[in-house]
Design a protein around this motif. Structure first.
Motif, PDB file in Angstrom:
ATOM      1  N   UNK A  58     -66.242   4.099 -49.164  1.00 29.15           N
ATOM      2  CA  UNK A  58     -67.288   4.787 -49.157  1.00 29.15           C
ATOM      3  C   UNK A  58     -67.888   5.355 -47.961  1.00 29.15           C
ATOM      4  N   UNK A  59     -67.442   4.896 -47.098  1.00 31.55           N
ATOM      5  CA  UNK A  59     -67.768   5.430 -45.723  1.00 31.55           C
ATOM      6  C   UNK A  59     -67.164   6.718 -45.256  1.00 31.55           C
ATOM      7  N   UNK A  60     -66.320   7.089 -46.084  1.00 39.66           N
ATOM      8  CA  UNK A  60     -65.642   8.391 -46.008  1.00 39.66           C
ATOM      9  C   UNK A  60     -66.748   9.446 -46.219  1.00 39.66           C
ATOM     10  N   UNK A  61     -67.870   9.163 -47.219  1.00 37.95           N
ATOM     11  CA  UNK A  61     -68.946  10.288 -47.441  1.00 37.95           C
ATOM     12  C   UNK A  61     -69.799  10.302 -45.999  1.00 37.95           C
ATOM     13  N   UNK A  62     -69.793   9.156 -45.290  1.00 38.83           N
ATOM     14  CA  UNK A  62     -70.728   8.963 -44.209  1.00 38.83           C
ATOM     15  C   UNK A  62     -70.091  10.112 -43.121  1.00 38.83           C
ATOM     16  N   UNK A 114     -64.273  11.402 -54.781  1.00 44.05           N
ATOM     17  CA  UNK A 114     -64.231  10.561 -55.772  1.00 44.05           C
ATOM     18  C   UNK A 114     -62.922  10.074 -56.243  1.00 44.05           C
ATOM     19  N   UNK A 115     -61.978  10.962 -56.207  1.00 43.82           N
ATOM     20  CA  UNK A 115     -60.536  10.445 -56.535  1.00 43.82           C
ATOM     21  C   UNK A 115     -59.921   9.112 -55.624  1.00 43.82           C
ATOM     22  N   UNK A 116     -60.466   9.397 -54.524  1.00 38.40           N
ATOM     23  CA  UNK A 116     -60.072   8.267 -53.535  1.00 38.40           C
ATOM     24  C   UNK A 116     -60.950   6.794 -53.879  1.00 38.40           C
ATOM     25  N   UNK A 158     -54.837   1.662 -53.058  1.00 36.54           N
ATOM     26  CA  UNK A 158     -55.818   2.867 -52.879  1.00 36.54           C
ATOM     27  C   UNK A 158     -56.507   2.882 -51.307  1.00 36.54           C
ATOM     28  N   UNK A 159     -56.390   1.647 -50.887  1.00 36.15           N
ATOM     29  CA  UNK A 159     -56.900   1.749 -49.688  1.00 36.15           C
ATOM     30  C   UNK A 159     -56.000   2.693 -48.707  1.00 36.15           C
ATOM     31  N   UNK A 160     -54.636   2.378 -48.939  1.00 33.37           N
ATOM     32  CA  UNK A 160     -53.632   3.283 -48.005  1.00 33.37           C
ATOM     33  C   UNK A 160     -53.854   4.807 -48.441  1.00 33.37           C
ATOM     34  N   UNK A 161     -53.992   5.099 -49.674  1.00 30.37           N
ATOM     35  CA  UNK A 161     -54.448   6.444 -49.774  1.00 30.37           C
ATOM     36  C   UNK A 161     -55.673   7.122 -49.186  1.00 30.37           C
ATOM     37  N   UNK A 162     -56.673   6.162 -48.904  1.00 34.16           N
ATOM     38  CA  UNK A 162     -57.769   6.486 -47.767  1.00 34.16           C
ATOM     39  C   UNK A 162     -57.330   6.911 -46.675  1.00 34.16           C
ATOM     40  N   UNK A 163     -56.603   5.952 -46.036  1.00 29.88           N
ATOM     41  CA  UNK A 163     -56.164   5.980 -44.706  1.00 29.88           C
ATOM     42  C   UNK A 163     -55.181   7.312 -44.501  1.00 29.88           C
ATOM     43  N   UNK A 164     -54.437   7.613 -45.633  1.00 30.36           N
ATOM     44  CA  UNK A 164     -53.804   8.840 -45.756  1.00 30.36           C
ATOM     45  C   UNK A 164     -54.581  10.253 -45.806  1.00 30.36           C
ATOM     46  N   UNK A 165     -55.518   9.972 -46.375  1.00 38.11           N
ATOM     47  CA  UNK A 165     -56.491  10.986 -46.397  1.00 38.11           C
ATOM     48  C   UNK A 165     -57.409  11.506 -45.139  1.00 38.11           C
ATOM     49  N   UNK A 166     -57.308  10.370 -44.097  1.00 34.20           N
ATOM     50  CA  UNK A 166     -58.286  10.614 -43.047  1.00 34.20           C
ATOM     51  C   UNK A 166     -58.061  11.792 -42.286  1.00 34.20           C
ATOM     52  N   UNK A 190     -61.032  14.352 -41.480  1.00 33.14           N
ATOM     53  CA  UNK A 190     -61.666  14.741 -40.047  1.00 33.14           C
ATOM     54  C   UNK A 190     -61.586  16.088 -39.991  1.00 33.14           C
ATOM     55  N   UNK A 191     -60.723  16.982 -40.571  1.00 35.20           N
ATOM     56  CA  UNK A 191     -60.705  18.336 -40.377  1.00 35.20           C
ATOM     57  C   UNK A 191     -61.963  19.027 -40.997  1.00 35.20           C
ATOM     58  N   UNK A 192     -62.238  18.371 -41.856  1.00 39.60           N
ATOM     59  CA  UNK A 192     -63.566  18.952 -42.981  1.00 39.60           C
ATOM     60  C   UNK A 192     -64.746  18.480 -42.061  1.00 39.60           C
ATOM     61  N   UNK A 193     -64.612  17.527 -41.284  1.00 44.02           N
ATOM     62  CA  UNK A 193     -66.053  16.779 -40.398  1.00 44.02           C
ATOM     63  C   UNK A 193     -65.928  18.205 -39.475  1.00 44.02           C
ATOM     64  N   UNK A 194     -65.016  18.302 -38.817  1.00 44.40           N
ATOM     65  CA  UNK A 194     -64.681  19.267 -37.694  1.00 44.40           C
ATOM     66  C   UNK A 194     -65.404  20.656 -38.278  1.00 44.40           C
TER      67      UNK A 194
END
Length: 339
Positions: free
Chosen positions: A166-170, A206-208, A318-326, A330-334
């Protein structure tokens, strides 16, 4: 109807009449949605008023949490004054920076909170500092996912996976200079990404979480089951549990009614995060109180199964998918961060 400005004044009164008498009292400030909302806005019935009390003691006691005061639901938390060592430290903490960049000081006997606010407000939107806070949020994601312990109780495993995800949203809310809200995080990030024409990124988030394909009827069904376990857990006593007051009659407008409101508005997928968190907290509170959890575990498993997160192996995958998406996150955050 209660206006936000009135809610803020009620919080200030609680601090003056109650909070200021706490041992080591060093001040208090607003956090959360009431701080970020316009003063003339109406306080939603599904919102509380977050008050952080600074105590100049090494280890503050368990927070009292939610309580009704003059008709307003307050969420009272404690923090050690040691965390407010410098404005530089606050500017790197994405929760504290969000609290100090706006004028939300409720009491400041030594003047330090006001001084910190003045510096943080000036530097808050600096791109370098924004990305530093995004990086801190990314670290929270990594710790949550990699910290899952197969030997821990399933509820604890779920919370580690859930909040890590959920912190991906943050990360994105911080980049966009928005409130990194807790319960409404997926709704809030959707609003941010819609403004920037990036709703595809929202679908990815949402998919993550595993709820991208869930329909409204299915989510509403999970809420009905959650309501039953909530009613079983709200009156049991678990004083040592810091989230005990989140599972109480006073908190029902947030945890139950607030979720129902999201579903009714077509934001059923955005409601899933808090459904899982609340269900897990209900089971945890029942367990700590020595009450039976067996009658309610099937509903929890069904909810997790819909997210493909029923077992530890599922959650780890599922957690590994989150890590793979980081890297993409980060690009979106930038892209969202101020230039």
């Amino acid at each position: 109807m209660t206006r936000v400005r009135v809610a803020r004044e009620i919080a200030r009164r609680w601090v003056a009449e109650v909070g200021s008498g706490l041992p080591g009292f060093g001040g208090a400030f607003l956090t959360g949605s009431v701080l970020w909302s316009p003063a003339d806005a109406v306080l939603a019935t599904s919102s509380d008023v977050d008050v952080m009390v600074v105590l100049d003691i090494p280890e503050p006691p368990v927070k009292p949490g939610k309580l009704l005061y003059s008709g307003v639901l307050l969420e009272i938390s404690y923090m050690s004054g040691e965390r407010l060592a410098s404005a530089e430290d606050i500017l790197g903490d994405y929760h504290l920076a969000g609290s100090f960049h706006l004028p939300g000081v409720l009491a400041d006997p030594g003047g330090r909170l006001t001084a910190l606010h003045e510096v943080v407000a000036r530097e808050f939107a600096d791109r370098r500092r924004v990305l530093r806070r995004c990086g801190a949020a990314m670290d929270v994601v990594r710790r949550g996912i990699t910290g899952m312990d197969e030997a821990a109780p399933p509820v604890d495993q779920v919370m580690s996976w859930l909040f890590g995800t959920g912190v991906t949203t943050h990360v994105l809310l911080v980049a966009g200079l928005r409130n990194p809200t807790v319960r409404r995080r997926y709704e809030a990030v959707r609003e941010l990404l819609a403004v920037h024409g990036m709703l595809d990124r929202h679908e990815a988030l949402l998919e993550l979480l595993g709820c991208g394909g869930l329909g409204a009827a299915r989510v509403a069904g999970h809420l009905e089951v959650l309501e039953r376990v909530f009613d079983a857990a709200k009156d049991v006593q678990a004083a040592s549990y810091p989230f005990s007051s989140d599972i109480s009659e006073a908190a029902r407008p947030l945890s139950i009614d607030g979720s129902r409101e999201l579903i009714a508005r077509g934001l059923h997928r955005e409601a899933v995060f808090w459904l899982v968190a609340t269900y897990a907290r209900c089971l945890k509170k029942l367990s700590l109180a020595g009450a039976p959890t067996g009658p309610y575990e099937e509903g929890f498993r069904a909810l997790l199964a819909d997210l493909d997160a029923e077992t530890f192996a599922d959650r780890w995958r599922r957690g590994q998918r989150v890590l793979d998406a980081l890297p993409d996150l980060w690009h979106t955050a930038e892209t969202l961060a101020p230039g």
